[in-house]
Design a protein around this motif. Structure first.
Motif: not given
Length: 187
Positions: A76-85
């Motif tokens: 979930q954190k990786g998905k969020q960070m990729s979307l933020q990136g």
């Protein structure tokens, strides 16, 4: 003148008595008793008490989580960070596109670099770990039912008759000397 006199002589009787005393023997045997006290019947029924302690939230607060939940959190954190990136890259690209050709050239790239790598303010505060109320306790008390059935004592008494032996006494007599009366007249 002389009067005649009467002279009386008596002899007492003498008897030899043989006396045998009476004999009496009395004995009262104790009563025969049998006393039995059966044990009381005790029936105890209990239900178990249940204590449930859920410390999963407290363990999460301390960073102790299971492997499945850890993988899900990191995904979930990786998905969020990729979307933020992606959003950040799109925003920076739009900035470069809108400001291009206005004679700023390298200033745009410097502004974007400043936005991404400047000194960020550090937030600090006192944190209580684990959080208050994170351990959930649920207690259901058990019950104890005690039933006692008392037993009456069993008493058996047999009264014994007294033992009585009696030998009567005996008196036998022998005449040693017979009684006699003698009268003499003295003139």
């Amino acid at each position: 003148m002389r009067f005649p006199q009467i002279q009386i002589r008596t002899t007492d009787a003498k008897i030899d008595l043989n006396i045998s005393k009476p004999r009496q023997y009395i004995k009262q045997p104790r009563a025969t008793q049998s006393i039995e006290q059966p044990a009381a019947i005790i029936d105890i029924r209990t239900t178990k008490s249940v204590l449930k302690i859920d410390s999963s939230q407290a363990r999460r607060d301390l960073g102790l989580i299971g492997p499945l939940e850890s993988v899900a959190n990191y995904a979930q954190k990786g998905k969020q960070m990729s979307l933020q990136g992606m959003a950040r890259i799109a925003r920076e690209g739009r900035q470069m596109m809108e400001n291009a050709g206005k004679g700023q050239g390298s200033a745009i790239i410097q502004g974007i670099a400043k936005q991404n790598h400047g000194p960020h303010p550090v937030r600090f505060n006192v944190k209580f770990v684990p959080s208050i109320g994170s351990v959930k306790i649920d207690y259901t008390p058990g019950t104890t039912d005690i039933n006692i059935t008392r037993q009456k004592p069993k008493i058996d008494v047999q009264v014994n008759k007294p033992i009585h032996e009696y030998t009567p006494g005996n008196v036998t007599g022998t005449m040693i000397q017979r009684p006699s009366v003698q009268t003499d007249v003295i003139v």
